[in-house]
Design a protein around this motif. Structure first.
Motif, short mmCIF file in Angstrom:
data_model
loop_
_atom_site.label_atom_id
_atom_site.label_comp_id
_atom_site.label_asym_id
_atom_site.label_seq_id
_atom_site.Cartn_x
_atom_site.Cartn_y
_atom_site.Cartn_z
N ASP A 287 0.86 -1.19 0.00
CA ASP A 287 0.00 0.00 0.00
C ASP A 287 0.90 1.24 0.00
N ALA A 288 0.90 1.98 -1.09
CA ALA A 288 1.78 3.15 -1.23
C ALA A 288 1.06 4.46 -0.90
N THR A 289 -0.04 4.38 -0.18
CA THR A 289 -0.83 5.59 0.10
C THR A 289 -0.01 6.64 0.85
N LEU A 290 0.70 6.24 1.90
CA LEU A 290 1.47 7.19 2.69
C LEU A 290 2.63 7.76 1.87
N LEU A 291 3.25 6.92 1.06
CA LEU A 291 4.34 7.39 0.21
C LEU A 291 3.85 8.43 -0.78
N ARG A 292 2.75 8.14 -1.46
CA ARG A 292 2.22 9.10 -2.44
C ARG A 292 1.81 10.40 -1.76
N ALA A 293 1.26 10.30 -0.55
CA ALA A 293 0.84 11.51 0.16
C ALA A 293 2.04 12.39 0.49
N ALA A 294 3.13 11.79 0.97
CA ALA A 294 4.33 12.56 1.31
C ALA A 294 4.93 13.19 0.06
N LEU A 295 5.00 12.41 -1.02
CA LEU A 295 5.61 12.93 -2.24
C LEU A 295 4.71 13.96 -2.93
N GLY A 296 3.45 13.96 -2.60
CA GLY A 296 2.55 14.98 -3.15
C GLY A 296 2.71 16.33 -2.48
N ARG A 297 3.52 16.37 -1.41
CA ARG A 297 3.75 17.63 -0.67
C ARG A 297 5.22 18.01 -0.69
N LEU A 298 5.92 17.73 -1.78
CA LEU A 298 7.36 17.99 -1.84
C LEU A 298 7.70 19.45 -1.54
N CYS A 299 6.86 20.35 -1.96
CA CYS A 299 7.15 21.77 -1.76
C CYS A 299 7.11 22.17 -0.28
N ASP A 300 6.59 21.29 0.57
CA ASP A 300 6.56 21.59 2.00
C ASP A 300 7.92 21.37 2.67
N TYR A 301 8.84 20.72 1.97
CA TYR A 301 10.11 20.33 2.58
C TYR A 301 11.27 21.19 2.07
N ALA A 302 12.20 21.46 2.97
CA ALA A 302 13.43 22.14 2.57
C ALA A 302 14.43 21.16 1.97
N LEU A 303 14.29 19.89 2.36
CA LEU A 303 15.23 18.87 1.92
C LEU A 303 14.53 17.52 1.93
N VAL A 304 14.83 16.70 0.91
CA VAL A 304 14.37 15.32 0.88
C VAL A 304 15.61 14.43 0.76
N ALA A 305 15.77 13.50 1.71
CA ALA A 305 16.93 12.62 1.75
C ALA A 305 16.52 11.20 1.36
N PHE A 306 17.31 10.58 0.50
CA PHE A 306 17.08 9.21 0.06
C PHE A 306 18.20 8.34 0.60
N VAL A 307 17.85 7.22 1.24
CA VAL A 307 18.87 6.42 1.90
C VAL A 307 19.53 5.40 0.99
N SER A 308 19.01 5.21 -0.23
CA SER A 308 19.56 4.18 -1.11
C SER A 308 19.04 4.39 -2.53
N PRO A 309 19.68 3.75 -3.53
CA PRO A 309 19.13 3.80 -4.88
C PRO A 309 17.71 3.23 -4.95
N ASN A 310 17.43 2.20 -4.14
CA ASN A 310 16.07 1.65 -4.13
C ASN A 310 15.06 2.70 -3.69
N ALA A 311 15.42 3.52 -2.72
CA ALA A 311 14.52 4.58 -2.26
C ALA A 311 14.28 5.59 -3.37
N VAL A 312 15.33 5.93 -4.11
CA VAL A 312 15.18 6.86 -5.23
C VAL A 312 14.23 6.29 -6.28
N ASP A 313 14.50 5.07 -6.71
CA ASP A 313 13.69 4.48 -7.78
C ASP A 313 12.23 4.30 -7.36
#
Length: 256
Positions: free
Chosen positions: A41-67
């Motif tokens: 269930d990617a509901t929480l992920l999509r919700a967070a990524l739908g608010r990217l402009c709310d963040y000063a920084l987004v950190a990815f812990v791995s290539p898997n997280a990026v993809d």
């Protein structure tokens, strides 16, 4: 020098490296030690990524997280900075059109120390105090990065983007491991979790005898933390390259 190079990344990430290894005249063997799968269930992920402009920084812990994240992202806001722990993750960003020429991307200053500790050293945490930061990661993982950011007065949210697990020891995998342990090989290990999982799988073969064979295999690792894990697990031949496939390939060439 052994001919076979065992590549232990998840299969999709392993295939480009396998082609490069073959171009060196070596024989690549892909043996994924972590199974990467989408969230049910990617509901929480999509919700967070739908608010990217709310963040000063987004950190990815791995290539898997990026993809996994960019499967849900159409456009990246130009004023939102990104942070990654190593060259593999920066390369993953580049595959999605995110490069340092157009976006602010923070990475560890020392390519041999590609981990959360050294990413923190590259961040101006004082300037981020009071700001919102999103950490995109797997369902499980270290809490060091979000905890350290919170300690600096930063408002941190974490969101899972994928799940990972060590594969089960099937008869086919057991046969592959036994065949590999009967001869010397170069093993490319890009995750401490995968290395611990490999030892646990080999322990199931016949206990100590197979583990002793494994400990004599030559490991090529991109991060100092993986080298430290290897030493703690009893491996005696470990080459630390620094982050990035080009350094892994250079280490293989130096053994020719």
């Amino acid at each position: 020098m052994p001919d076979t190079v065992v590549i232990t990344r998840p299969r999709q990430q392993a295939e480009p490296l396998a082609r490069a290894v073959a171009a060196l005249g070596r024989t690549p063997l892909i043996l994924p030690l972590l199974d990467i799968s989408p969230l049910p269930d990617a509901t929480l992920l999509r919700a967070a990524l739908g608010r990217l402009c709310d963040y000063a920084l987004v950190a990815f812990v791995s290539p898997n997280a990026v993809d996994a994240a960019f499967a849900h992202i159409d456009d990246w806001p130009a004023d939102v900075a990104l942070a990654v722990v190593g060259e593999g993750s920066r390369a993953a960003l580049a595959r999605h059109g995110i490069d340092g020429a157009r976006y602010r991307i923070h990475v560890p200053l020392d390519p041999s120390r590609s981990d959360s500790e050294h990413l923190l050293q590259a961040l101006d945490t004082a300037a981020l105090a009071g700001c919102r930061v999103l950490v995109v990661r797997g369902e499980t993982g270290r809490e060091l990065l979000p905890d350290a950011l919170r300690a600096a007065g930063i408002h941190v949210e974490t969101v899972a983007a994928y799940r990972r697990a060590v594969p089960c020891l099937t008869p086919d995998l057991a046969a592959s491991l036994r065949a590999l342990l009967d001869r010397p090989n170069d093993w490319i290990i890009t995750s401490s979790e995968a290395l611990r999982g490999l030892v646990a799988l080999v322990e199931q073969l016949d206990g100590g005898a197979s583990v002793a064979k494994l400990q004599r295999q030559h490991l090529i690792v991109p991060h100092a933390r993986i080298a430290e894990t290897a030493g703690a697990l009893g491996f005696t031949a470990v080459t630390l390259t620094g982050s990035g496939d080009e350094r892994l390939l250079a280490a293989l060439q130096s053994r020719a």
